[in-house]
Design a protein around this motif. Structure first.
Motif, PDB file in Angstrom:
ATOM      1  N   VAL A 146       0.558  -0.994   0.240  1.00 45.68           N
ATOM      2  CA  VAL A 146      -0.216   0.108  -0.099  1.00 45.68           C
ATOM      3  C   VAL A 146       1.128   0.813  -0.375  1.00 45.68           C
ATOM      4  O   VAL A 146       1.582   2.193   0.944  1.00 45.68           O
ATOM      5  N   SER A 147       1.294   2.282  -0.922  1.00 47.28           N
ATOM      6  CA  SER A 147       2.015   2.964  -1.124  1.00 47.28           C
ATOM      7  C   SER A 147       1.924   3.723  -2.587  1.00 47.28           C
ATOM      8  O   SER A 147       1.421   2.473  -3.729  1.00 47.28           O
ATOM      9  N   GLN A 148       2.235   4.322  -2.666  1.00 47.90           N
ATOM     10  CA  GLN A 148       2.304   5.666  -3.904  1.00 47.90           C
ATOM     11  C   GLN A 148       2.856   4.829  -5.180  1.00 47.90           C
ATOM     12  O   GLN A 148       2.526   4.420  -6.301  1.00 47.90           O
ATOM     13  N   SER A 149       4.815   4.556  -4.898  1.00 51.62           N
ATOM     14  CA  SER A 149       5.240   3.845  -5.738  1.00 51.62           C
ATOM     15  C   SER A 149       4.199   2.412  -6.268  1.00 51.62           C
ATOM     16  O   SER A 149       4.175   1.742  -7.211  1.00 51.62           O
ATOM     17  N   VAL A 150       3.977   1.343  -5.629  1.00 50.04           N
ATOM     18  CA  VAL A 150       3.417   0.525  -5.916  1.00 50.04           C
ATOM     19  C   VAL A 150       2.247   0.481  -6.763  1.00 50.04           C
ATOM     20  O   VAL A 150       1.866  -0.324  -7.884  1.00 50.04           O
ATOM     21  N   ALA A 151       1.277   1.835  -6.329  1.00 49.92           N
ATOM     22  CA  ALA A 151      -0.032   2.201  -6.869  1.00 49.92           C
ATOM     23  C   ALA A 151       0.131   2.565  -8.359  1.00 49.92           C
ATOM     24  O   ALA A 151      -0.083   1.447  -9.017  1.00 49.92           O
ATOM     25  N   GLU A 152       1.068   3.305  -8.437  1.00 46.93           N
ATOM     26  CA  GLU A 152       1.857   3.673 -10.152  1.00 46.93           C
ATOM     27  C   GLU A 152       2.422   2.163 -10.922  1.00 46.93           C
ATOM     28  O   GLU A 152       1.755   1.924 -12.157  1.00 46.93           O
ATOM     29  N   ALA A 153       3.060   1.071  -9.824  1.00 45.94           N
ATOM     30  CA  ALA A 153       3.862  -0.055 -10.945  1.00 45.94           C
ATOM     31  C   ALA A 153       2.650  -0.387 -11.320  1.00 45.94           C
ATOM     32  O   ALA A 153       2.179  -1.061 -12.218  1.00 45.94           O
ATOM     33  N   MET A 154       1.940  -0.642 -10.320  1.00 47.07           N
ATOM     34  CA  MET A 154       0.000  -2.023 -10.737  1.00 47.07           C
ATOM     35  C   MET A 154      -0.410  -0.837 -12.511  1.00 47.07           C
ATOM     36  O   MET A 154      -0.572  -1.844 -13.381  1.00 47.07           O
ATOM     37  N   ALA A 155      -0.480   0.243 -12.003  1.00 43.71           N
ATOM     38  CA  ALA A 155      -1.169   0.872 -13.355  1.00 43.71           C
ATOM     39  C   ALA A 155      -0.326   0.990 -14.379  1.00 43.71           C
ATOM     40  O   ALA A 155      -1.067   0.441 -15.602  1.00 43.71           O
ATOM     41  N   ILE A 156       1.032   0.995 -14.497  1.00 45.24           N
ATOM     42  CA  ILE A 156       2.036   0.474 -15.057  1.00 45.24           C
ATOM     43  C   ILE A 156       2.092  -0.505 -16.251  1.00 45.24           C
ATOM     44  O   ILE A 156       2.028  -0.716 -17.201  1.00 45.24           O
ATOM     45  N   GLY A 157       1.946  -1.570 -14.842  1.00 47.47           N
ATOM     46  CA  GLY A 157       1.945  -2.857 -15.237  1.00 47.47           C
ATOM     47  C   GLY A 157       0.787  -3.206 -16.328  1.00 47.47           C
ATOM     48  O   GLY A 157       1.061  -4.445 -17.343  1.00 47.47           O
ATOM     49  N   ILE A 158      -0.324  -3.263 -15.797  1.00 49.53           N
ATOM     50  CA  ILE A 158      -1.799  -3.584 -16.699  1.00 49.53           C
ATOM     51  C   ILE A 158      -2.001  -2.237 -17.896  1.00 49.53           C
ATOM     52  O   ILE A 158      -2.207  -2.918 -18.453  1.00 49.53           O
ATOM     53  N   ARG A 159      -1.465  -1.517 -18.171  1.00 49.42           N
ATOM     54  CA  ARG A 159      -1.534  -0.065 -18.730  1.00 49.42           C
ATOM     55  C   ARG A 159      -0.531  -0.619 -20.280  1.00 49.42           C
ATOM     56  O   ARG A 159      -1.631  -1.397 -21.359  1.00 49.42           O
ATOM     57  N   ASN A 160       0.603  -1.494 -19.680  1.00 48.89           N
ATOM     58  CA  ASN A 160       1.790  -1.717 -21.126  1.00 48.89           C
ATOM     59  C   ASN A 160       1.134  -3.482 -21.163  1.00 48.89           C
ATOM     60  O   ASN A 160       0.958  -3.847 -22.537  1.00 48.89           O
ATOM     61  N   GLU A 161       1.046  -4.713 -20.114  1.00 54.35           N
ATOM     62  CA  GLU A 161       0.118  -5.665 -20.484  1.00 54.35           C
ATOM     63  C   GLU A 161      -1.090  -5.620 -21.620  1.00 54.35           C
ATOM     64  O   GLU A 161      -0.987  -6.442 -22.342  1.00 54.35           O
ATOM     65  N   THR A 162      -1.998  -4.533 -21.268  1.00 55.17           N
ATOM     66  CA  THR A 162      -3.409  -4.698 -22.074  1.00 55.17           C
ATOM     67  C   THR A 162      -2.963  -4.110 -23.848  1.00 55.17           C
ATOM     68  O   THR A 162      -4.052  -3.790 -24.506  1.00 55.17           O
ATOM     69  N   SER A 163      -1.705  -3.231 -23.277  1.00 53.04           N
ATOM     70  CA  SER A 163      -1.615  -1.806 -24.110  1.00 53.04           C
ATOM     71  C   SER A 163      -2.891  -0.753 -24.531  1.00 53.04           C
ATOM     72  O   SER A 163      -3.610   0.124 -25.453  1.00 53.04           O
ATOM     73  N   SER A 164      -4.049  -1.088 -23.089  1.00 55.28           N
ATOM     74  CA  SER A 164      -4.663   0.211 -23.486  1.00 55.28           C
ATOM     75  C   SER A 164      -4.464   1.744 -23.238  1.00 55.28           C
ATOM     76  O   SER A 164      -3.774   1.797 -22.772  1.00 55.28           O
ATOM     77  N   ASP A 165      -5.534   2.524 -23.419  1.00 54.05           N
ATOM     78  CA  ASP A 165      -4.598   3.950 -23.347  1.00 54.05           C
ATOM     79  C   ASP A 165      -4.532   4.087 -22.001  1.00 54.05           C
ATOM     80  O   ASP A 165      -3.617   5.382 -21.932  1.00 54.05           O
ATOM     81  N   TRP A 166      -6.047   4.307 -21.208  1.00 54.88           N
ATOM     82  CA  TRP A 166      -5.827   4.301 -19.612  1.00 54.88           C
ATOM     83  C   TRP A 166      -5.996   3.049 -19.116  1.00 54.88           C
ATOM     84  O   TRP A 166      -6.314   1.924 -19.462  1.00 54.88           O
ATOM     85  N   SER A 167      -5.202   3.034 -17.878  1.00 57.75           N
ATOM     86  CA  SER A 167      -5.258   1.688 -16.628  1.00 57.75           C
ATOM     87  C   SER A 167      -6.090   3.307 -15.451  1.00 57.75           C
ATOM     88  O   SER A 167      -5.059   4.333 -15.094  1.00 57.75           O
ATOM     89  N   ILE A 168      -6.158   2.363 -14.394  1.00 56.31           N
ATOM     90  CA  ILE A 168      -6.479   2.921 -13.599  1.00 56.31           C
ATOM     91  C   ILE A 168      -5.659   1.366 -12.093  1.00 56.31           C
ATOM     92  O   ILE A 168      -6.714   0.284 -12.507  1.00 56.31           O
ATOM     93  N   ALA A 169      -5.505   2.329 -10.947  1.00 58.14           N
ATOM     94  CA  ALA A 169      -4.304   0.751 -10.118  1.00 58.14           C
ATOM     95  C   ALA A 169      -5.483   1.130  -8.845  1.00 58.14           C
ATOM     96  O   ALA A 169      -5.533   2.598  -8.146  1.00 58.14           O
TER      97      ALA A 169
END
Lengths: 423, 423
Positions: free
Chosen positions: B334-357
């Motif tokens: 539960v931290s700012q950097s992990v939240a961000e890494a999660m959002a980056i991770g799923i966006r990379n994985e799916t190539s979506s325009d947006w992601s929310i974590a």
């Protein structure tokens, strides 16, 4: 007509123009009525009134002639149309007094250092000798006030979650202390899925006619509850009436009953897995996160639930769950083999003991004659090469959200039955 | 207190002990209330009474002093506890008369050639000058009866389907004929989040006093609705009253209003993304699937929602989302950097325009003084290097499910604001 007040008699007034306009269902009246029944307090009248001081005053004064306890809901908020407290005070010619502790509590809750909104001050005003009914979850406290002999008013806000918490924390203890009735009512709730209310009623035919305990069925989407209520002089005596009745019901309904203790199906699953020290992961397509959300709404879910993938697009089914592209091309994303591949994929990824996958057509579009709306495949994979994948057909005229909810209920119930079979 | 009867005023009495025991919700009262609102008939009071003749008589006589039309539901059946007709007749000292046509109708419906049950005869008894309100779908007819000047009683059975049919077939035409009100009521609902009811009310202070249209606020978890209702002679005229009021409200509340058309927040998001032809993916920890479930409950979600990962365990955060182990070890899940890494991770994985974590502590356990229950990080990643990650603190006394719901609402609302800002 003159009433002789009956001892401990209770009336309810629900206040809010939204009720008179038919905007919302009066679920508060029902909830309180159930609680009163459980306390065996006599309850003969409910009223609904709008946000009008004169009409409300008049109804309160009438009720004060008929009952010993008047419970009100609604009209405690900060806005101009919240007129419950002022109407009550005015009905009995009482002044209102600002309560410092309520003000402080509101400030804390709103997280303000400085000034709170003018409107919120109103919520700190109560009749001089009224007792505060604290509201943990909101800024609107209620009160317990006896403006005349043999008549007490208890006020609650209209927000159901706040009302329930305040009832349990403060009003219920007060009622038990002050309005103790000789006999008690005790209820147990049995919950069923995979059976219709009419079928359940038919199976239980003679039992449903029982007078003590009584059995009342309630149906909701995909589920039926039976409430068994005994009237007795003690809790022990009530339990002695209820327990044999539960046994008789279970003899007939067997595993259709998933809880004898009013637990939800996700709670039952989490408890079962905790006891078995087994973990679960999920892969969802048409249910879109509802299965995960159902499981993780249970306190303690993290001890057994590892996580899941919402593989809404086919690309995610392939990339994250390893479902072969060919499999999707040949059989379609809504198919037995893809459901199974999804369940295998998430189980491999997480190394969980069990996995559940759901793929289907929730509608309202996307159906075909071969694969109609409401067709859902559920796959469950577990230890010792356990594999079970089956199609289910839900009524295509149901809404998208209903088909999603029924799919999740069915998946959880099938899983429960497998857990019971392998325990 | 004396009432002056208002022209065309209506009260409702719902009769049945099952309502007073809390066994069922009073959906009939809500349904009739909505119908009355649509007819612009003034409706100021509803009552619920049990199956008791004296109490019911008394309530009927009271109502006859206040309103011009009294609608009752329930208590028309064949059993002993069905006492509506006899109570009404007795309240106005009228005799009951057997109606041959009702008897015939009951015989036809029950398919009997010979004698019908003693009980059913009761249903053929009505006050001498009452008009029959036919019941196509059941054996219990209602009546329309004016026992005194300016006072008419209309009775319905309690079965909702029968009531609705009888309303539409007979009562509605009667009301339109006899109680024709020239005007109509029209409502629009505006929905808000990120603002408390009290603050909204303060901002709109003077507007809330408007008489036509009226503005009524309703609060629920994390959300406030404003219902704007205009009374006018035509739909066009009503719209001309409502539209400028909406503009005034929006001038004050600006982007806090997420819908002027009663859409839910997920609906608004899906619509916005569809218009922009952009896609979204999600990564959820503490919300456990609720964000995905909220989005996929919307019809047409699949055109923009690609999927997501419920990375409940840390292992899944690393394996599926590529969140570095070190990052979790150093900063906690539960931290700012992990939240961000999660959002980056799923966006990379799916190539979506947006992601929310979303990652946080929903409770009721797992909090610490440094990271209390209710602390939630939300990260939103989008096109053109858009990154926004912020902590939110929800009230730790809220339930697990409430914190989960508030987290999802907040994530969706932040996302909505970014979409608006970049449109």
């Amino acid at each position: 007509m003159n009433y002789k007040k009956q001892k401990n008699s209770v009336e309810i007034i629900c206040i809010g123009s939204e009720l008179l306009l038919g905007n919302i269902l009066n679920s508060n009246a029902r909830w309180i009525a159930e609680e009163l029944a459980a306390l065996a307090l006599p309850h003969y009248r409910q009223m609904v009134l709008g946000d009008n001081i004169d009409r409300l005053k008049s109804a309160i004064l009438e009720a004060s002639e008929r009952c010993e306890i008047l419970i009100t809901t609604g009209g405690l908020g900060p806005t101009q149309d919240d007129i419950t407290t002022i109407s009550i005070a005015s009905a009995f010619n009482s002044k209102l007094k600002e309560r410092k502790d309520i003000l402080l509590d509101i400030k804390n809750k709103l997280g303000f250092n400085g000034n709170i909104a003018e409107n919120n001050y109103k919520q700190a005003l109560l009749p001089i000798d009224a007792e505060i009914l604290p509201n943990k979850n909101g800024t609107a406290p209620g009160m317990i006030w006896s403006p005349k002999e043999n008549f007490t008013i208890i006020t609650f806000p209209g927000v159901p979650s706040e009302l329930k918490q305040m009832w349990t924390d403060s009003a219920l203890p007060w009622l038990k202390r002050n309005k103790n009735s000789e006999s008690i009512l005790l209820s147990k709730t049995l919950r069923f899925t995979g059976i219709r209310e009419s079928n359940l009623a038919e199976k239980l035919d003679i039992l449903l006619q029982s007078k003590n305990p009584t059995i009342a069925p309630y149906a909701s989407l995909g589920e039926v509850k039976l409430r068994i209520t005994a009237k007795a002089n003690s809790k022990e005596e009530a339990n002695n009436l209820i327990s044999p009745m539960i046994l008789k019901i279970l003899e007939t309904t067997k595993s259709k009953c998933f809880s004898v203790n009013n637990e939800s199906l996700p709670e039952v699953i989490i408890n079962l897995l905790q006891r078995r020290c087994e973990s679960i992961s999920i892969a969802e397509s048409c249910s879109g996160g509802l299965l995960g959300s159902s499981l993780t709404s249970v306190v303690g879910a993290s001890s057994v639930f590892l996580g899941g993938i919402i593989s809404y697009s086919n690309k995610l089914k392939t990339n994250l769950l390893g479902v072969p592209v060919k499999l999707i091309e040949n059989n379609g994303a809504v198919s037995q083999s893809v459901a199974e591949a999804m369940a295998i994929g998430i189980r491999n990824e997480t190394s969980s003991d069990w996995s559940i996958a759901i793929t289907g057509i929730a509608g309202p579009t996307g159906g075909s004659s071969e694969k109609p709306i409401g067709l859902v495949y559920i796959s469950i994979i577990g230890p010792k090469n356990f594999v079970d994948t089956k199609p289910y057909k839900f009524n295509p005229r149901r809404s998208r959200q209903e088909i999603q909810r029924l799919s999740v209920l069915k998946a959880l119930d099938e899983f429960r039955l497998f857990l019971l079979a392998t325990s």
